[in-house]
Design a protein around this motif. Structure first.
Motif: not given
Length: 195
Positions: A101, A120, A127, A129
Motif C-alpha cells: 500500500p 486505499s 491493506d 493499493l
C-alpha cells in the motif's frame, strides 16, 4: 496453361489478403471513432474487393481460384490484426491492485508520465493499493513492465475505454508529453522519500 493457373491463383490470393487486411483495419478504425480515415480506407478496399471477386466469378469453374480466394481471406484476417496491433490505436485502462500500500508506487508511475488515480483498498489479506491508469495502447506493454518492476505480484486487469472525456491527463497526452521527463518546480523540488 499451368503457368497461367499459378499466376491467376497468386493474383487472387494476394488481392484477397490485401482486401481483408484493409477491411480489418477499416473496421477497427470505425470502432475507434476514426470514421473519416475509415471512409478513406474503404474507397481503396472496395476497388480491391471488386477486382478480386471479379477474377473469381469469371473463373468459377476453376476450383483452385475459389481455394485461393478463401485462403487469402484467412491470411488477410491474420495480417490485418497484426497491422492493428502495430498501429496500437486508442487507449487502454489498466486497473492494478498491489499488496504494497506504499504510495511510492503511484509516484513512480506518475514520474514516468502515466495518469494514475489511486485509492486505499482492503483485500482478503489486508491493506491494498488500488490504481487506475490510462495510457495509449502503444505504451501498454511498457506500462506492464514498469508495474512488474515495482511489484511483481501486482494484480492487473486491462480493458479499452469506449469514451474518454476531461481530465488534465488527456490534454497532456494530446500535447505529446507522455513519457517525457517532467521538470519539477516550486514545492515539487522538495526531496522525496527514498525507497
Amino acid at each position: 496453361m499451368l503457368n497461367n493457373a499459378i499466376v491467376m491463383v497468386s493474383i487472387i490470393l494476394i488481392i484477397n489478403v490485401v482486401y481483408v487486411s484493409m477491411f480489418t483495419i477499416r473496421m477497427i478504425l470505425t470502432l475507434k471513432g476514426r470514421r473519416y480515415i475509415a471512409a478513406f480506407v474503404s474507397m481503396f478496399e472496395i476497388v480491391v474487393y471488386i477486382f478480386g471477386l471479379g477474377l473469381v466469378l469469371d473463373n468459377l469453374n476453376e476450383i483452385q481460384n475459389v481455394i485461393a480466394y478463401a485462403l487469402g481471406y484467412g491470411i488477410g484476417v491474420v495480417i490485418g490484426s497484426i497491422i492493428e496491433e502495430k498501429l496500437a490505436l486508442g487507449y487502454i485502462t489498466v486497473n492494478v491492485v498491489s499488496g504494497n500500500p506504499d504510495l511510492n508506487f503511484t509516484r513512480r508511475l506518475r514520474e514516468k508520465g502515466y495518469g494514475v488515480t489511486s485509492w486505499s483498498a482492503y483485500g482478503m489479506d489486508g491493506d491494498r493499493l488500488s490504481m487506475q491508469i490510462l495510457t495509449p495502447r502503444k505504451y501498454e506493454l511498457k506500462l506492464y513492465e514498469e508495474i512488474k518492476t515495482i511489484d511483481p505480484k501486482a494484480f492487473i486487469i486491462s480493458y479499452e475505454p469506449k469514451q474518454i472525456y476531461g481530465g488534465f491527463w488527456v490534454k497532456h497526452v494530446r500535447k505529446g508529453a507522455l513519457l517525457k521527463p517532467r521538470h519539477k518546480t516550486g514545492k515539487e523540488t522538495e526531496k522525496e522519500p527514498q525507497e
